[in-house]
Design an enzyme around this catalytic site. Structure first.
Site, PDB file in Angstrom:
ATOM      1  N   SER A 294       0.856  -1.191   0.000  1.00  0.00           N
ATOM      2  CA  SER A 294       0.000   0.000   0.000  1.00  0.00           C
ATOM      3  C   SER A 294       0.888   1.236   0.000  1.00  0.00           C
ATOM      4  CB  SER A 294      -0.880   0.002   1.253  1.00  0.00           C
ATOM      5  OG  SER A 294      -1.353   1.311   1.477  1.00  0.00           O
TER       6      SER A 294
ATOM      7  N   HIS B  54      -1.280  -1.314  -4.283  1.00  0.00           N
ATOM      8  CA  HIS B  54      -2.533  -0.961  -3.606  1.00  0.00           C
ATOM      9  C   HIS B  54      -2.563   0.557  -3.367  1.00  0.00           C
ATOM     10  CE1 HIS B  54      -5.998  -1.875  -0.968  1.00  0.00           C
ATOM     11  NE2 HIS B  54      -5.522  -0.911  -0.195  1.00  0.00           N
TER      12      HIS B  54
ATOM     13  N   ASP C 223      -4.706   3.716  -1.845  1.00  0.00           N
ATOM     14  CA  ASP C 223      -5.776   4.080  -0.911  1.00  0.00           C
ATOM     15  C   ASP C 223      -6.298   5.477  -1.209  1.00  0.00           C
ATOM     16  OD1 ASP C 223      -5.947   1.779   0.857  1.00  0.00           O
ATOM     17  OD2 ASP C 223      -3.872   2.265   1.375  1.00  0.00           O
TER      18      ASP C 223
ATOM     19  N   MET D 116      -8.868   8.313  -0.206  1.00  0.00           N
ATOM     20  CA  MET D 116      -9.671   8.733   0.963  1.00  0.00           C
ATOM     21  C   MET D 116     -10.145  10.167   0.774  1.00  0.00           C
ATOM     22  SD  MET D 116      -7.294   7.274   4.031  1.00  0.00           S
ATOM     23  CE  MET D 116      -6.505   5.659   3.936  1.00  0.00           C
TER      24      MET D 116
ATOM     25  N   HIS E 296      -8.449   1.247  -3.973  1.00  0.00           N
ATOM     26  CA  HIS E 296      -9.348   1.030  -2.840  1.00  0.00           C
ATOM     27  C   HIS E 296     -10.029   2.359  -2.528  1.00  0.00           C
ATOM     28  CE1 HIS E 296      -9.473   0.047   1.807  1.00  0.00           C
ATOM     29  NE2 HIS E 296     -10.682   0.166   1.270  1.00  0.00           N
TER      30      HIS E 296
ATOM     31  N   MET F 115     -12.121   4.653  -0.497  1.00  0.00           N
ATOM     32  CA  MET F 115     -12.717   4.920   0.822  1.00  0.00           C
ATOM     33  C   MET F 115     -13.352   6.294   0.742  1.00  0.00           C
ATOM     34  SD  MET F 115      -9.601   3.366   3.047  1.00  0.00           S
ATOM     35  CE  MET F 115      -8.541   3.407   1.610  1.00  0.00           C
TER      36      MET F 115
ATOM     37  N   MET G 125     -11.409  -5.592   5.481  1.00  0.00           N
ATOM     38  CA  MET G 125     -10.593  -4.668   6.269  1.00  0.00           C
ATOM     39  C   MET G 125     -10.326  -5.290   7.630  1.00  0.00           C
ATOM     40  SD  MET G 125     -10.002  -2.129   4.347  1.00  0.00           S
ATOM     41  CE  MET G 125      -8.980  -1.310   5.582  1.00  0.00           C
TER      42      MET G 125
ATOM     43  N   GLY H 215      -8.596   4.243   7.147  1.00  0.00           N
ATOM     44  CA  GLY H 215      -8.248   5.660   7.314  1.00  0.00           C
ATOM     45  C   GLY H 215      -6.757   5.904   7.463  1.00  0.00           C
TER      46      GLY H 215
ATOM     47  N   GLY I 298      -2.585   4.041   7.868  1.00  0.00           N
ATOM     48  CA  GLY I 298      -1.674   2.900   7.866  1.00  0.00           C
ATOM     49  C   GLY I 298      -1.112   2.683   9.268  1.00  0.00           C
ATOM     50  N   GLY I 299      -0.446   1.556   9.448  1.00  0.00           N
ATOM     51  CA  GLY I 299       0.285   1.306  10.686  1.00  0.00           C
ATOM     52  C   GLY I 299      -0.563   0.963  11.900  1.00  0.00           C
TER      53      GLY I 299
ATOM     54  N   ASP J 275      -6.633  -6.298   4.292  1.00  0.00           N
ATOM     55  CA  ASP J 275      -5.988  -4.980   4.351  1.00  0.00           C
ATOM     56  C   ASP J 275      -5.989  -4.449   5.777  1.00  0.00           C
ATOM     57  OD1 ASP J 275      -5.059  -2.431   3.807  1.00  0.00           O
ATOM     58  OD2 ASP J 275      -6.780  -1.822   2.597  1.00  0.00           O
ATOM     59  N   GLY J 276      -4.786  -4.254   6.318  1.00  0.00           N
ATOM     60  CA  GLY J 276      -4.655  -3.620   7.635  1.00  0.00           C
ATOM     61  C   GLY J 276      -3.916  -4.491   8.622  1.00  0.00           C
ATOM     62  N   GLY J 277      -2.737  -4.035   9.015  1.00  0.00           N
ATOM     63  CA  GLY J 277      -1.974  -4.762  10.037  1.00  0.00           C
ATOM     64  C   GLY J 277      -1.421  -6.093   9.565  1.00  0.00           C
TER      65      GLY J 277
ATOM     66  N   SER K 261       2.850  -0.475   5.981  1.00  0.00           N
ATOM     67  CA  SER K 261       4.012  -0.198   6.832  1.00  0.00           C
ATOM     68  C   SER K 261       4.982  -1.380   6.866  1.00  0.00           C
ATOM     69  CB  SER K 261       3.554   0.179   8.243  1.00  0.00           C
ATOM     70  OG  SER K 261       2.594  -0.726   8.720  1.00  0.00           O
TER      71      SER K 261
END
Ligand code: DX5
Ligand code: ZN
Length: 231
Positions: free
Chosen positions: A11, A36, A38, A40, A69, A71, A140, A145, A147-148, A178-180, A201
């Site tokens: 991402s 990817h 993002d 927003m 993606h 959002m 998700m 909203g 990263g990290g 997506d996420g973590g 990240s």
């Protein structure tokens, strides 16, 4: 089961925006499968990022598919612009679409692969009557909203639930998460049923992108081999 292709999708939210083209070229060289992106709008999510102009600029620097993606509120208004900018995939949030069947088919009519995204509190059952129309589902595993953030553990049960639902319909759809996603979580995420892994990240925060992507793929492969469903 072994022939499932693992795809790592860095991402760019965690990339150095001052050197974005260089960062995208670096992860392509390092073995990334997808980029990817993002998007927003400061309404659907608290953050504001980028629009079609940046997607267009990145399209000219990489051969990798661009996974956009969205959002944003009212995604229907912007689908055509992102398709023209070079998106290979466009994903829209179930929570942002009043008529998601129409939105998904509008994306496909533009020659772009279409996916639906579920926020952490949204059930896979919301997709039951549209699964056959989808090219992918994006789950998700953080609140969108930023990263990290830390992976939300209940996402694993949700991925498993969706993979089993798809298997019961004898229907294969890639599940993107997506996420973590990082060295500590990817094996469980893959074992639960995912095959496309967004990593912001974990990749851009590392020193050696190629070594990181290689290790993510190895751990993801291990997870896929542990799966208890037929695909
Ligand atoms: C969050 C974004 C993610 C984000 C993931 O709203 O959709 O794509 O960049 O970042 P990491 O991998 O750092 O959790
Ligand atoms: Zn994302």
């Amino acid at each position: 089961m072994n022939d499932i292709k693992i795809r790592i999708a860095p991402s760019i939210l965690s990339a150095d925006f001052g050197r974005l083209a260089e960062e995208v070229r670096s992860v392509e060289m390092a073995g990334a499968d997808v980029i990817h992106i993002d998007v927003m709008d400061g309404h659907f999510v608290p953050n504001i990022t980028i629009g079609p102009m940046v997607v267009k600029a990145l399209h000219s620097v990489t051969k990798l598919p661009l996974d956009v993606h969205l959002m944003i509120e009212f995604p229907d208004r912007y689908i055509e612009a992102f398709a023209q900018a070079g998106a290979s995939w466009i994903t829209v949030h179930v929570e942002a679409c009043t008529h998601i069947h129409r939105t998904i088919n509008a994306i496909k009519a533009l020659g772009v692969k279409a996916g639906a995204v579920l926020n952490p509190a949204t059930s896979p059952s919301t997709l039951e009557y549209i699964l056959a129309d989808l090219d992918m589902v994006l789950i998700m595993s953080v609140n969108p909203g930023f990263g990290g953030q830390h992976f939300i553990p209940s996402s694993l049960g949700k991925i498993r639930h969706l993979r089993k639902l798809l298997a019961s319909l004898n229907h294969y759809v890639p599940i993107e998460v997506d996420g973590g996603v990082n060295f500590y979580t990817i094996e469980d995420v893959a074992s639960a049923g995912a095959d496309i892994f967004v990593a912001g990240s974990a990749v851009f925060g590392s020193q050696d992108y190629a070594a990181t992507i290689k290790k993510l793929k190895e751990l993801g492969r291990k997870g896929i081999n542990e799966r208890d469903v037929s695909f």
